[in-house]
Every structure is written in C-alpha cells, then in structure tokens.
Design a protein around this motif. Structure first.
Motif, PDB file in Angstrom:
ATOM      1  N   CYS A 267       0.849  -1.191   0.000  1.00 55.04           N
ATOM      2  CA  CYS A 267       0.000   0.000   0.000  1.00 55.04           C
ATOM      3  C   CYS A 267       0.886   1.243   0.000  1.00 55.04           C
ATOM      4  O   CYS A 267       2.036   1.195   0.442  1.00 55.04           O
ATOM      5  CB  CYS A 267      -0.905   0.018   1.218  1.00 55.04           C
ATOM      6  SG  CYS A 267      -1.968  -1.436   1.302  1.00 55.04           S
ATOM      7  N   CYS A 272      -1.562   2.018   6.321  1.00 51.14           N
ATOM      8  CA  CYS A 272      -2.833   1.901   5.584  1.00 51.14           C
ATOM      9  C   CYS A 272      -3.815   1.005   6.342  1.00 51.14           C
ATOM     10  O   CYS A 272      -3.453  -0.063   6.837  1.00 51.14           O
ATOM     11  CB  CYS A 272      -2.555   1.320   4.199  1.00 51.14           C
ATOM     12  SG  CYS A 272      -4.017   1.252   3.152  1.00 51.14           S
ATOM     13  N   HIS A 274      -6.487  -0.114   4.886  1.00 50.80           N
ATOM     14  CA  HIS A 274      -7.101  -0.880   3.794  1.00 50.80           C
ATOM     15  C   HIS A 274      -8.594  -0.583   3.667  1.00 50.80           C
ATOM     16  O   HIS A 274      -9.401  -1.475   3.402  1.00 50.80           O
ATOM     17  CB  HIS A 274      -6.855  -2.381   3.972  1.00 50.80           C
ATOM     18  CG  HIS A 274      -5.446  -2.677   4.390  1.00 50.80           C
ATOM     19  ND1 HIS A 274      -4.355  -2.342   3.609  1.00 50.80           N
ATOM     20  CD2 HIS A 274      -4.941  -3.242   5.517  1.00 50.80           C
ATOM     21  CE1 HIS A 274      -3.248  -2.699   4.246  1.00 50.80           C
ATOM     22  NE2 HIS A 274      -3.573  -3.232   5.409  1.00 50.80           N
ATOM     23  N   GLU A 277      -8.290   4.582   1.720  1.00 50.10           N
ATOM     24  CA  GLU A 277      -7.047   5.325   1.448  1.00 50.10           C
ATOM     25  C   GLU A 277      -6.630   5.205  -0.022  1.00 50.10           C
ATOM     26  O   GLU A 277      -6.853   4.178  -0.645  1.00 50.10           O
ATOM     27  CB  GLU A 277      -5.884   4.780   2.292  1.00 50.10           C
ATOM     28  CG  GLU A 277      -6.020   5.033   3.761  1.00 50.10           C
ATOM     29  CD  GLU A 277      -6.597   3.837   4.485  1.00 50.10           C
ATOM     30  OE1 GLU A 277      -7.384   3.088   3.865  1.00 50.10           O
ATOM     31  OE2 GLU A 277      -6.275   3.668   5.664  1.00 50.10           O
ATOM     32  N   CYS A 280      -4.178   1.953  -1.974  1.00 47.94           N
ATOM     33  CA  CYS A 280      -4.271   0.734  -1.157  1.00 47.94           C
ATOM     34  C   CYS A 280      -4.224  -0.499  -2.067  1.00 47.94           C
ATOM     35  O   CYS A 280      -5.059  -0.678  -2.945  1.00 47.94           O
ATOM     36  CB  CYS A 280      -5.555   0.735  -0.332  1.00 47.94           C
ATOM     37  SG  CYS A 280      -5.804  -0.828   0.523  1.00 47.94           S
ATOM     38  N   GLN A 283      -7.364  -2.722  -1.826  1.00 47.68           N
ATOM     39  CA  GLN A 283      -8.478  -2.169  -2.615  1.00 47.68           C
ATOM     40  C   GLN A 283      -8.282  -2.460  -4.103  1.00 47.68           C
ATOM     41  O   GLN A 283      -9.229  -2.794  -4.811  1.00 47.68           O
ATOM     42  CB  GLN A 283      -8.568  -0.648  -2.404  1.00 47.68           C
ATOM     43  CG  GLN A 283      -9.058  -0.238  -1.039  1.00 47.68           C
ATOM     44  CD  GLN A 283     -10.508  -0.636  -0.813  1.00 47.68           C
ATOM     45  OE1 GLN A 283     -11.284  -0.798  -1.751  1.00 47.68           O
ATOM     46  NE2 GLN A 283     -10.874  -0.850   0.440  1.00 47.68           N
TER      47      GLN A 283
END
Ligand code: GDP
Ligand code: ZN
Length: 311
Positions: A267, A272, A274, A277, A280, A283
């Motif tokens: 990240c 982070c 998760h 943000e 990430c 993500q």
C-alpha cells in the motif's frame, strides 16, 4: 497466540522413563496410552512443564499400575489461548488440522467460518471446512451453498460436504483424517459429536447432549483423544469448540486472510487501514477480483468487532 512464542522445557529425565500419548487430563491426573496401547492413569508431576491432550509424554510406572508424567516431548503444534495476561490455557497438542464444522439451515455463517479460518492460521494449523447436514439442502439451496463454498476452495482451503444421515462425504473425511491428529470446531448443534460417532465404531460420544438442553451450554466435560480405525486421531474438546473467539490483534486478522498476504505490504501508506485510502493494494486487488468482496467484508466486520471490544 503464535507458535513461535512457545518455549520448550526439556524435562529432567532419570533413565527408565517411557513414552506415551496423553489421551485425556482431569486436574492433576492424566490418562496415557503406553506403547502397548494400554491406558494408564498417571499423576502429572507438579513442577513439570504443563501437558495437554495430544502430547507425547515421558512417564514413569509406579506400583499398583499407575504412573507419573514427567513432561512432554517437543510439540509439532499447540492450540492454546490466553487465559489472562500471564497464563496460556492449553487446549490440545500436535494437531495436524482443525476441522471447521458448520451446517445449514438456516444459513451458512460465512463470517463465522472466516473467524475460525483466521484463528487456525494464527496458530499455524491447517484448517479444513466441513459442511455437515447436506441432506437437509434442496437443489436450489445446494447451488447457493456451492457458490459460497467456491470462494474458500479458490483460496485453497479443502472443503468437504457431509451428512451423518446419508453418510455422504464421510469416506472423503475419513481419508483426510488418516494418520493425522485433528480437532473438530464449530457451533453447538452442527453435528460434531455425530461425526465422531459415525467415524468410530462403538463410540462413547453422546450425540445431542448439548443441543437437547436447548441452552447451547457446554455440558461436555473433558478433552478426549479418540483413535480412528485408519490410524487417525480426533480430539474433542469444549475448549477447542470455543477457540474461534480468541482475542486477536488487527495484524493477526489481516494475515489470517491468506489471499491478502501478497498485497499487505504494497500500500502507498505504511499505516494503511485498507479502507478508502489512496494507493491501497488490497483495494486494488478487490477491483481486479484477486480478492473476493465477501471475504473482504468479513475482514472489515472482524476488525470492527475488535475495536468495539477494546473501547
Ligand atoms: P454437536 O453439538 O456439534 O456435537 O452436534 P450433535 O452431533 O449433537 O448434533 C446435533 C443434532 O443434529 C442432533 O440431533 C443430530 O442427530 C443432528 N445431526 C447431526 N448430523 C446430522 C446430519 O448430517 N444431518 C441431519 N439431518 N442431522 C444431523
Ligand atoms: Zn491498504
């Protein structure tokens, strides 16, 4: 509680000790199975490193057919949970796998299974997902359950469907258990005792003992190791049944979702969360379907339940 935090204290040996398998304990007493397969009641020496069902132990025979347990041999794995800040409660030793049992209806609790998976990963013991009572599913329910199970299958977890009524899947389960030592975990009423009875000829397990009382309370007494005819062992323990509810920290949870691991340190921000943000990697993996939405939702739920517990 991770395995690497464990220490092994070599017991003081005097010569003349024998090796045995600890099949149950109650207080300061343990029952061991000696090399001839006989059960011997032993006193557990007070200053010995604590022993637990599944341990291979050193013991000394006494007169009157009893014995003394001096300590345990090095362990392959240890299932334990923190009892308080200073003490670990030992549950079982030398497990090769944890069989996570669940059953429909009404529905398969995916989050519950994910919790048990995380807990198993945390102690480095292989989990297996066993969906029992498949005889109760109609065709359309079967299809939807199949879809739910496919997510875990893709992640690499063994999944077995079973029924103690039709005996579906019991051969597959039995084959998996061959020459392994495993524990069954899962909510009360899913059929753990029935599964043990179905695999053990002339079993002593009482089926429905807990669910018949309706309160879902554990009336089961001690942890016990049962031998299967195929060389496998099954450990049934009230403690093991509860182990999914252990306290875990956020990093344990993240690492417990094994398909997240390749992305964890990629990240943009080191701290982070998760969530939303930018940059990430988790993500991003969700967008490209490398991580399943449903598993991610479980992750968020488990993490937020930790926060609630702490506040
Ligand atoms: P445990 O609390 O997990 O040990 O569950 P039990 O083995 O006591 O089983 C709870 C109830 O579910 C009992 O009434 C069993 O007869 C029933 N049961 C167990 N396995 C099956 C199954 O495969 N199919 C169906 N229909 N019922 C089952
Ligand atoms: Zn992230």
């Amino acid at each position: 509680m991770k395995n690497k935090k464990q220490f092994y204290h070599e017991p003081k040996l005097h010569g003349g000790e024998r090796e045995g398998l600890l099949v149950t304990t109650f207080g300061a007493t343990g029952e061991i199975e000696n090399e001839e397969g006989d059960i011997i009641r032993c006193h557990i020496r007070k200053n010995a490193d604590p022993v637990v069902t599944g341990d291979r132990v050193y013991w000394l025979p006494e007169s009157q057919g009893t014995g003394v347990i001096l300590g345990h041999l090095p362990r392959k794995s240890l299932l334990a949970r923190p009892e308080n800040a200073h003490r670990l409660k030992l549950i079982a030793a030398n497990l090769d796998a944890i069989i996570i049992v669940s059953a429909p209806p009404p529905v398969l609790s995916e989050e519950m299974i994910d919790r048990y998976l995380v807990a198993s990963e945390t102690v480095n013991i292989q989990p297996v997902i066993l969906l029992n009572k498949i005889d109760l599913l109609d065709e359309s329910q079967k299809n939807s359950v199949e879809k739910q199970l496919s997510v875990w299958k893709k992640t690499g977890y063994p999944v077995i469907g079973s029924s103690t009524v039709t005996r579906d899947g019991l051969i597959e389960l039995n084959t998996f258990l061959q020459n392994k030592t495993c524990a069954l975990v899962g909510a009360s009423g899913v059929g753990k005792s029935s599964i043990i009875s179905a695999l053990l000829p002339g079993s002593v397990i009482r089926v429905g003992e807990v669910s018949a009382k309706g309160a879902g309370k554990h009336t089961t007494t001690t942890t016990h190791l049962y031998h299967l005819p195929n060389g496998g062992n099954l450990i049934d323990s009230p403690g093991v049944r509860e182990f999914g509810l252990w306290h875990m920290d956020k990093n344990d949870i993240l690492a417990g979702f094994i398909e997240f691991r390749p992305f964890i340190h990629h990240c943009q921000f080191r701290n982070c969360q998760h969530g939303a943000e930018p940059g990430c990697a988790i993500q991003e993996a969700l967008k490209t379907k490398k991580i399943d939405e449903r598993r991610y939702a479980s992750y968020l739920k488990i993490v937020s339940s930790l926060r609630k517990k702490k506040s």
